[in-house]
Every structure is written in structure tokens, then in C-alpha cells.
Design a protein around this motif. Sequence first.
Motif, PDB file in Angstrom:
ATOM      1  N   VAL A   6       0.859  -1.190   0.000  1.00  0.00           N
ATOM      2  CA  VAL A   6       0.000   0.000   0.000  1.00  0.00           C
ATOM      3  C   VAL A   6       0.895   1.240   0.000  1.00  0.00           C
ATOM      4  CG1 VAL A   6      -1.751   1.303   1.265  1.00  0.00           C
ATOM      5  CG2 VAL A   6      -1.844  -1.204   1.223  1.00  0.00           C
ATOM      6  N   ASP A   7       0.601   2.185  -0.904  1.00  0.00           N
ATOM      7  CA  ASP A   7       1.452   3.376  -0.992  1.00  0.00           C
ATOM      8  C   ASP A   7       0.613   4.643  -1.101  1.00  0.00           C
ATOM      9  OD1 ASP A   7       0.611   3.603  -3.670  1.00  0.00           O
ATOM     10  OD2 ASP A   7       2.346   2.507  -4.422  1.00  0.00           O
ATOM     11  N   ALA A   8       1.301   5.773  -1.248  1.00  0.00           N
ATOM     12  CA  ALA A   8       0.623   7.074  -1.262  1.00  0.00           C
ATOM     13  C   ALA A   8      -0.377   7.194  -2.401  1.00  0.00           C
ATOM     14  CB  ALA A   8       1.661   8.188  -1.338  1.00  0.00           C
ATOM     15  N   ARG A   9      -0.131   6.518  -3.513  1.00  0.00           N
ATOM     16  CA  ARG A   9      -1.072   6.580  -4.630  1.00  0.00           C
ATOM     17  C   ARG A   9      -2.416   5.958  -4.264  1.00  0.00           C
ATOM     18  NH1 ARG A   9       2.647   3.491  -8.792  1.00  0.00           N
ATOM     19  NH2 ARG A   9       2.942   2.354  -6.825  1.00  0.00           N
ATOM     20  N   ASP A  10      -2.411   4.954  -3.417  1.00  0.00           N
ATOM     21  CA  ASP A  10      -3.646   4.271  -3.041  1.00  0.00           C
ATOM     22  C   ASP A  10      -4.592   5.167  -2.247  1.00  0.00           C
ATOM     23  OD1 ASP A  10      -2.769   1.896  -4.234  1.00  0.00           O
ATOM     24  OD2 ASP A  10      -1.735   1.262  -2.415  1.00  0.00           O
ATOM     25  N   VAL A  11      -4.051   6.118  -1.513  1.00  0.00           N
ATOM     26  CA  VAL A  11      -4.897   6.943  -0.643  1.00  0.00           C
ATOM     27  C   VAL A  11      -5.340   8.240  -1.312  1.00  0.00           C
ATOM     28  CG1 VAL A  11      -3.760   5.990   1.389  1.00  0.00           C
ATOM     29  CG2 VAL A  11      -2.956   8.161   0.455  1.00  0.00           C
ATOM     30  N   LYS A  12      -4.967   8.447  -2.586  1.00  0.00           N
ATOM     31  CA  LYS A  12      -5.326   9.690  -3.274  1.00  0.00           C
ATOM     32  C   LYS A  12      -6.743   9.682  -3.839  1.00  0.00           C
ATOM     33  CE  LYS A  12      -0.678  11.182  -4.665  1.00  0.00           C
ATOM     34  NZ  LYS A  12       0.231  11.438  -5.808  1.00  0.00           N
ATOM     35  N   ALA A  13      -7.250   8.499  -4.215  1.00  0.00           N
ATOM     36  CA  ALA A  13      -8.530   8.432  -4.925  1.00  0.00           C
ATOM     37  C   ALA A  13      -9.752   8.774  -4.078  1.00  0.00           C
ATOM     38  CB  ALA A  13      -8.691   7.057  -5.562  1.00  0.00           C
ATOM     39  N   PRO A  19       2.459   0.441   5.250  1.00  0.00           N
ATOM     40  CA  PRO A  19       3.644   1.299   5.341  1.00  0.00           C
ATOM     41  C   PRO A  19       3.323   2.706   5.863  1.00  0.00           C
ATOM     42  CG  PRO A  19       3.699   0.029   3.318  1.00  0.00           C
ATOM     43  CD  PRO A  19       2.340  -0.213   3.929  1.00  0.00           C
ATOM     44  N   LEU A  20       4.185   3.214   6.718  1.00  0.00           N
ATOM     45  CA  LEU A  20       3.952   4.513   7.342  1.00  0.00           C
ATOM     46  C   LEU A  20       3.869   5.665   6.344  1.00  0.00           C
ATOM     47  CD1 LEU A  20       6.070   4.327  10.633  1.00  0.00           C
ATOM     48  CD2 LEU A  20       3.790   3.446  10.131  1.00  0.00           C
ATOM     49  N   PRO A  21       4.646   5.673   5.242  1.00  0.00           N
ATOM     50  CA  PRO A  21       4.493   6.777   4.282  1.00  0.00           C
ATOM     51  C   PRO A  21       3.093   6.876   3.700  1.00  0.00           C
ATOM     52  CG  PRO A  21       6.565   5.638   3.907  1.00  0.00           C
ATOM     53  CD  PRO A  21       5.806   4.821   4.908  1.00  0.00           C
ATOM     54  N   ALA A  22       2.419   5.742   3.526  1.00  0.00           N
ATOM     55  CA  ALA A  22       1.043   5.755   3.023  1.00  0.00           C
ATOM     56  C   ALA A  22       0.104   6.387   4.055  1.00  0.00           C
ATOM     57  CB  ALA A  22       0.582   4.340   2.688  1.00  0.00           C
TER      58      ALA A  22
END
Length: 311
Positions: free
Chosen positions: A116-123, A139-142
Motif C-alpha cells: 500500500v502506498d501514497a497513490r492508493d490513498v489519493k482516490a 507502510p507509514l508513508p502511506a
Amino acid sequence: MRHVFVAGSINMDVVATAERHPKVGETVAGEAVLYFPGGKGANQAVASAKLGIPTTLIGRLGMDAFGKELRAFLAAQGVDLTSVKTTNGTHSGTAIITIANADNTIVVVPGANGLVDARDVKAPSLMKGDVAVSQFEIPLPAITAFFRRARAVGATTILNPAPAKQADKALLELVDILVLNETELGYLTGTELRDSDDPSRFAQAARTLGQGKIVCVTLGKRGVLALVENQPLLVPGREVKAIDTTGAGDCFVGALASQLAIGKPLGDALAYANAAASICVQRMGAAPSMPTADEVAAVLSTRRPGQGRDP
């Protein structure tokens, strides 16, 4: 009514029950092997959705049999899965759990959750008044990216820092409400704490994490201690015969988020979450044990929650 958005893990829990936990290097005979949908993110999302709150889960599943089963189960609970991706080349998250005398030990293999990354939480479209929830099984960055988006639109952020690990200051500064148990509180503050300690010890430790946020320390059957503007609020628990405590903390977090999303005051939301968790521990499994709104209402109708200060 606002929405609850949960960014987090989705696991299949493989549960072995036994009369007692083995010591290091020891083998004990088990009683049964059970399979339950779980993962802290999924558990919290199901807890919120079953209480009647629109709930979106953000996460990843693998291309395996567990992934298909988990997706079907979550959809049946009313969780919005439009932000759950199926990821090639990896397995779904899996937790190996042993249960003996209502206590559990857990080994988590992240699988797709670790991607899971930052792109996943943008939508997902967060709005002012929504509640954004996460934990430490992705992951913490997400999580940081998710909370940054939530803060930008005026959503409330809730972090359940479990399993306990060190997080950088930038992430913690994005948290409005921190929900953790005594073990996690001890880890984050470098304090040796036990569940039998006087609540004043938990309050003292929680003050070192305050810094403008609300800190809620879950104390099992003893209830929950919340530190609000540096003042302690003790909401008593409810004694029940526990069968499986695996999803209790997640039930509490999801129920708390659900009540904040509909505008309940914090004290009322905490009492409601306590009641929900007391139902959860009387059932086997994590996500499947989450109660409905009618079940929580029935518990609350038989008992008037009390509150105390200055523990």
C-alpha cells in the motif's frame, strides 16, 4: 452523516485454539483450526459499517483464494471496496493466531498490505467532517499521505499505532486522536506499564504524547482513559466473559470513528465504543465478531455509562 475512511490491512486470520500457549521450543496439541477475515484495517472498517455508517476501506489484496474470500466477505458487511486493489505477484495478508484461555498470540505476514502506498490513498474523496482511520499494518508513508489529505480538507484523523513501532514526528503531528493500549503506550513513551497499574500512571505517560491531540488508552474490562486538553476522562468498562479478544481493539476504534462521524460528543462515543467491544470479545473471530447498532443499543439500554475524572 459523514463517512468513515479506513486505510489499512486486510488479512485472513488462521486461528488455532489450544488449552494453553506453548513455551518457546515446545509443541502442544491444538483443538481446532478456524479461518476468519481479519486485518486491523478490515476489522475497523467492518466495525464501522455494521453500525450503519458509510465506510470506505483503502488497501490491497493478493491474487489468491484468500483475496477472493476476503473481498466477498467485506462486501457482504456493507464496506465500500472501490479503493481496495487486487495486486499481482503477491499473496493476501495472513495472520497466524493461537488462542488459549481467551488470550491470543499473533504473527502477521503482510503480503499485499506491505505494498500500500501514497497513490492508493489519493482516490477517495474525503470531506470536512469525515473521519480518517489508520493503523501500523501498512507502510507509514502511506499513512502520512492519507492523514495529510484528511487534514487538508478538515477530516478528523484517528491513529491506532498497532503493532507498536516508532513513527516519525511528522506523522504523529497529523493525528487528532491516538487510540492505543497500555503495551503500545509503554512502547511509544519508553515507560514500563502493566494493565494492573493505576490509571494515573497511564495518564502521566499519555501526557508525553498529548501535544494538542486526544490520547485514548484502552484498558480492557477496566474501560478507557482519555486525555483531553491534558485532562483525564475515565470511561468505565463492562465486565463480560471473554472468549476471543483478537478484534476487541479494532472494534473499539471502528465504533469510536462511527460515532464521531455522526457528531456524537467524545465521552458518549467512548462509552459506545466500550459497549461495542464488550460484545465483540464474547464471539470468536475478528471481523465476524463486530456487533450491529441494535446489539450495541441493547447493551447500552441496560446500563448507564459512568464517567470519572482525575485518575
